[in-house]
Motif scaffolding. Structure first.
Motif: not given
Length: 700
Positions: A421, A424, A451
């Motif tokens: 998280s 993100l 990512l």
């Protein structure tokens, strides 16, 4: 995805990249599968080495103890309430004696209405102001010519005693005298003519007739049933006593206490085994019911019942609050009728309850103490646990193991979720910053390969968008400069030709069209140039303290010629306390934005319409300026396109001139000044554009 930038390999060399699938598998293996295998092994071991024990205990002794303790609790609290109510009865007797003494003396002769009293159109006599005395109310039910002014003046002598009684006992809410001819004298003072109905027939209320000869032949102090006070004091009850002149009932004195005072006292009782207390009135209606009782009886307390309905219908609570009408409490109601104190069992919501009750002598109320039998027997369960310690120790070990296991899983889940998280969220922040035209962003570093690749793509996209935006702004600026010079020449020569006296009327019309079209095109070029300039501005426009009224006045003066052309009325309408408010802004840029908003409000308004400008403090740090018109409005489906450049929302082919970039420029300028802009509108009913800007310092 595009290939990573050349600078990425150094980061890869220092941080090992894992695929998302491999990373999740390794963590699940360590966090779930191995511990689960250990748990299953432990369960089997516990099953093989543990024994089950049967719990059995004798509860008859505990039941007797519970009944005795509940009865003692009820008896002690009833004694406290009884003493309080007897004290109120004594004060009522003292006040009754004083009023009776005054009424048995000759009344003074009063020929005209004293100055401290007034009279309404309905014939109501009332005390006009609070001078520390009691309030007077002579109902219009008694015609003014029949109202006894001597009695009103005579009873003023009882006011000091009323004040003393109020100060003597905190339970006292009000003291009053009601006469046979609907005169009311009450302390403390309030606006009686506003609170009471003008033709109130006082002897028809229970706080009067409960003390008359029919209901009180002994002429002593009696307690009324609970009622809704017409003076607006809520649920009340009165200690009332008759005042006789010979055998004639001259009136009734009373002392009001709020039921809430007694109710809160009951609700605060500490009942053993987590029990609670319930207060019933003489008719069996529940007057006090705590949260636990609401669940057991399936009721909601007085707050959910209509106060106004209780006044008009003289009712206290609905029928389901009366234990005499409920199927699950009828047996208890019969037992209470047969004995002023005792104990019993009832079934509520499928659970057996132990109940003890005690009657309050002064009022005839009944106090119930209720406890769940399961709570009483819980102590017996504790005794049985001493004989099953081995089994419980094993269970406790299992519980501790599970707690540790779940705590471990919880910590691992937090760690895993943060690992995904947090990157993100950082990517979302990057894209949000790029969306705000802050294209140059630093490259973050993440552990997960996918990512990291996404972050690199986002940063590269921002750089590409920045280059494209700068090229666009440079192109717009250059082309606008190049177009403005010849267009200015065209307009200038057309103006020179128009001054010639050798042109025909047709030539003049052609020149007017050239000047009109040229002016419109020049404004479009200037707007495009302005758009390019504001988009190339830095991330902030330095501001200073600006008085809102001066900026609005300047914008209004500039917009007045346009408004007069369309017969539009311009108004400034702030509240007086907002006149001198200040904001942190660039004064000239703020004026430019307001001119844009006023121009739109005028252009898209109806002939003869109006535009209002107002401002006010939205909160301690923000000031809002609103420009409101009563024009055509904007459809809700078009609001999302409102601030897009060159989008006129369907008015491109209309005879209303515009470029469609004024709102875009305004939005950019307001954001650069640290503010916000928006619109509240309804199609066909006009629009309100608002600006939120940092507010200036507040004066003490």
């Amino acid at each position: 995805m595009n290939a990573p930038t050349p600078s990425a390999p150094s980061a890869k060399a220092s941080t090992k990249k894992l695929s998302t699938q491999r990373w999740m598998w390794l963590n699940l293996l360590r966090s779930a599968l191995i511990p689960l295998l250990l748990v299953e092994t432990g369960l089997i071991a516990i099953y093989l080495f543990s024994n089950a024990y049967i719990r059995d205990s004798n509860i008859s002794v505990l039941r007797g103890q519970a009944d005795e303790q509940l009865a003692n609790t009820a008896r002690l609290e009833v004694d406290v309430i009884d003493r309080q109510l007897q004290e109120i009865q004594g004060l009522t007797q003292v006040y009754r004696d004083d009023v009776q003494r005054l009424l048995n003396q000759p009344y003074p002769q009063v020929d005209s209405l004293p100055p401290e009293y007034g009279r309404t159109e309905e014939g109501v006599l009332f005390s006009k102001a609070d001078n520390g005395d009691a309030a007077s109310f002579y109902s219009g039910f008694t015609p003014p010519e029949q109202q006894d002014l001597g009695k009103v003046v005579q009873l003023e002598a009882s006011d000091p005693l009323m004040l003393s009684i109020m100060n003597a006992n905190p339970l006292v809410n009000a003291i009053y005298f009601n006469s046979w001819d609907s005169y009311n004298r009450i302390y403390p003072w309030f606006q009686t003519q506003e609170q009471y109905p003008p033709e109130m027939d006082i002897p028809q209320y229970n706080f009067y007739y409960d003390a008359d000869a029919e209901h009180n032949p002994d002429r002593g102090v009696v307690w009324t049933e609970v009622y809704v006070d017409p003076a607006g004091q809520g649920w009340m009850m009165s200690a009332a006593a008759p005042v006789y002149r010979g055998d004639f009932l001259e009136g009734v004195v009373g002392i009001d206490i709020t039921v809430e005072t007694i109710v809160q006292q009951i609700l605060g009782l500490d009942i053993p085994w987590g029990g609670y207390a319930v207060l019933l009135n003489r008719s069996g209606t529940i007057m006090a019911l705590p949260d636990k009782g609401e669940q057991d009886f399936g009721l909601k307390e007085l707050t959910e019942h209509s106060y106004q309905k209780a006044i008009t219908e003289e009712s206290f609570k609905p029928e389901q609050f009366n234990i005499n009408t409920r199927d699950d409490t009828q047996a208890l109601a019969e037992a209470i009728k047969n004995s002023p104190s005792g104990g019993s069992s009832i079934m509520l919501q499928g659970s057996t309850k132990r109940v003890a009750w005690q009657e309050i002598d002064a009022t005839g109320w009944t106090l119930l103490t209720i406890v769940d039998e399961a709570e009483v027997y819980r102590e017996a369960t504790t005794l049985a646990e001493r004989f099953t310690q081995v089994g419980y120790l094993l269970i406790a070990g299992l519980v501790v193991f599970y707690l540790c296991f779940f705590a471990y899983m919880w910590r691992r889940s937090i760690s895993m979720s943060r690992s995904i998280s947090t990157p993100l969220q950082r990517l979302n922040q990057l894209m949000a910053e790029i969306g705000r035209e802050r294209y140059e962003q630093p490259l973050p570093r993440f552990t997960l390969l996918e990512l990291q690749q996404s972050a690199e793509e986002v940063v590269q996209m921002g750089e590409a968008l920045g280059c494209a935006n700068r090229a666009k702004n440079q192109f717009l600026s250059s082309i606008s400069h190049e177009l403005r010079t010849p267009m200015t020449s065209i307009i200038g020569f057309a103006q020179l030709l128009k001054s010639s006296d050798q042109l025909t009327e047709e030539d003049q019309e052609c020149l007017d069209e050239i000047l009109h079209s040229g002016g419109h095109l020049l404004r479009l070029i200037n707007d495009v140039l302005e758009l390019a300039q504001v988009q190339s501005e830095s991330n902030h426009i330095p501001g200073e303290l600006v008085e809102v009224r001066s900026v609005v006045s300047s914008a209004l003066r500039i917009s007045e010629p346009q408004a007069r052309g369309k017969e539009i009325a311009l108004h400034i309408s702030p509240a007086p306390e907002n006149e001198a408010l200040e904001v942190f802004a660039d004064g000239s840029r703020l004026c430019q934005v307001l001119i844009n908003l006023m121009s739109n409000a005028i252009k898209y308004n109806n002939p003869g319409g109006e535009v209002q400008v107002r401002w006010f403090a939205k909160d301690e740090t923000t000031l809002r300026i609103e420009v409101q018109d009563n024009g055509v409005g904007i459809g809700s489906e078009k609001l999302s396109e409102l601030f897009q450049p060159f989008n006129r929302l369907g008015y491109e082919t209309s005879n209303i001139q515009g470029t469609g970039i004024g709102l875009t420029i305004s939005k950019r300028l307001i954001e650069l000044m640290g503010g916000d802009i928006g619109c509240d509108t309804e199609e066909g009913s006009g629009s309100t554009f608002w600006l939120d800007l940092p507010r200036g310092p507040q004066e003490e």
